[in-house]
Scaffold this active site. Sequence first.
Site, PDB file in Angstrom:
ATOM      1  N   PRO A  18       0.750  -1.146  -0.188  1.00  0.00           N
ATOM      2  CA  PRO A  18       0.073  -0.021  -0.168  1.00  0.00           C
ATOM      3  C   PRO A  18       0.800   1.236   0.107  1.00  0.00           C
ATOM      4  O   PRO A  18       0.439   2.276   0.056  1.00  0.00           O
ATOM      5  CB  PRO A  18      -0.868  -0.021   1.132  1.00  0.00           C
ATOM      6  CG  PRO A  18      -0.017  -0.978   2.052  1.00  0.00           C
ATOM      7  CD  PRO A  18       0.558  -1.942   1.172  1.00  0.00           C
ATOM      8  N   LYS A  57      -1.603   2.270  -4.733  1.00  0.00           N
ATOM      9  CA  LYS A  57      -2.076   2.186  -6.241  1.00  0.00           C
ATOM     10  C   LYS A  57      -3.090   0.903  -6.390  1.00  0.00           C
ATOM     11  O   LYS A  57      -3.615   0.674  -7.374  1.00  0.00           O
ATOM     12  CB  LYS A  57      -0.828   1.376  -7.065  1.00  0.00           C
ATOM     13  CG  LYS A  57       0.274   2.661  -7.026  1.00  0.00           C
ATOM     14  CD  LYS A  57      -0.446   3.549  -8.008  1.00  0.00           C
ATOM     15  CE  LYS A  57       0.390   4.948  -7.842  1.00  0.00           C
ATOM     16  NZ  LYS A  57      -0.417   6.062  -8.433  1.00  0.00           N
TER      17      LYS A  57
HETATM   18  C1  PHB Z   1      -4.723   5.174   3.834  1.00  0.00           C
HETATM   19  O1  PHB Z   1      -5.277   4.214   4.078  1.00  0.00           O
HETATM   20  O2  PHB Z   1      -5.074   6.302   3.956  1.00  0.00           O
HETATM   21  C2  PHB Z   1      -3.487   5.191   2.833  1.00  0.00           C
HETATM   22  C3  PHB Z   1      -2.787   3.938   2.796  1.00  0.00           C
HETATM   23  C4  PHB Z   1      -1.601   3.857   1.942  1.00  0.00           C
HETATM   24  C5  PHB Z   1      -1.185   4.932   1.266  1.00  0.00           C
HETATM   25  C6  PHB Z   1      -1.982   6.318   1.533  1.00  0.00           C
HETATM   26  C7  PHB Z   1      -3.256   6.317   2.236  1.00  0.00           C
HETATM   27  O3  PHB Z   1      -0.202   5.091   0.363  1.00  0.00           O
END
Ligand code: PHB
Length: 388
Positions: free
Chosen positions: A291, A295
């Site tokens: 994460p 993406k």
């Molecule tokens: C989120 O859960 O808000 C989140 C997770 C991973 C990211 C950005 C936001 O790279």
Amino acid sequence: MRAQVVIIGAGPAGLLLGQCLLREGIDTVILEQRSPQYVLGRIRAGVLESAAVELLERVGAAERLHAEGLVHEGFDIAFAGGRTRIDLAGLTGKSVTVYGQTEITKDLMDARAAAGGKTLYEVQVLPEGFDTDKPRVQFVHGNKSQTIECDFIAGCDGFHGITRASVPAGAIRNYERVYPFGWMGVLSDTRPVSEELIYVSHERGFALCSMRSRTRSRYYVQCPLSEQVDEWPDERFWAELRRRLPEDAAKALVTGPSIEKSVAPLRSFVAEPLRFGRLFLAGDAAHIVPPTGAKGLNLAASDVHYLAEGLVAFYKNKNSVALENYSARALSRVWKAERFSWSMTKLLHRFPEEGDFGRRMQLAELDYIAGSRAAQTALAENYVGLPY
Ligand code: PHB
Ligand code: APR
């Protein structure tokens, strides 16, 4: 029962594909293993590329997104006690929109119901005959066994779904990297620590400050995969997060009771190809990204864009070229996003096995990015999303 396209999985990929096809008059049925409540209960990231926002607009599911989503024109990278802002808008002319995946899924569910689309929940499915020109899906719904004859099956059933698992082992090649750590995430009804996201590289590990709205925050800290959530009372989580944040953010952090807390593993995964006769894979059924690059949802959207284009051309113009090209087109964008997500993960997380030299390589790259418009532009254009 008959449908032109049977979509397996009512997550973002399945629902978005359903909307794209329904609006073109293509008859679909979506078969989902879980209940709607269960699907909506999943806490997932929601940082949308502008192309994904435009796709949601095209299918009539972006009204609440525009009313409640947060447009972000940059984000911070924090390391060695400082913060560097990556000016997405200034470097690329594009922004991203922060809007929880749960909300996107709800908006797509509502749009499908409003359009009279058929979705069956709590069904057990078995895709068959996708290596022939008469694919079908056997399923059990409410203790009644039924069969749907169709032209195509879309496998939108996520990483643990049945469609990729139904492909003969010799016909598919999997590429995978499992990371030696996880993310412990907390959701809290507290004001976000910053207007924009903060990605933190710290000696103790990665941390991320994100949000769902101006009153709901989402935080993560890198942790060993063996960590048990019940060994992490809120106070311990907040203290660890504070230790990893730069001083100004640590002071500004507003803590409160967690309304969700969980540990998620990180994985890079791609299956090739994405087509097996009359079966097409899209979204997490086809690939997984760590994460770090935000993406996952955006790749589901670009897969759906390509697959819908192919299916519409097939039904409207009796032209199969775009369908034939689906796998190659989707994978070309998937691999670039996999590279970006892998590189952000390598850059920002602690890999103890890499030793002190590895840590100095990370700090040198972070310092280079902080001082280079070219490096920031390369990072920014991947983060806002490469062209479809
Ligand atoms: C989120 O859960 O808000 C989140 C997770 C991973 C990211 C950005 C936001 O790279
Ligand atoms: N039969 C029917 N449905 C199934 C089956 C099955 N055998 N197995 C799984 N499903 C359903 C799941 O219950 C889920 O609702 O398929 C859906 C898959 O949804 P996701 O896992 O959310 O995958 P996708 O729609 O591709 O969305 C990708 O979700 O996991 C996040 O980070 C990822 O944001 C990205 C997005």
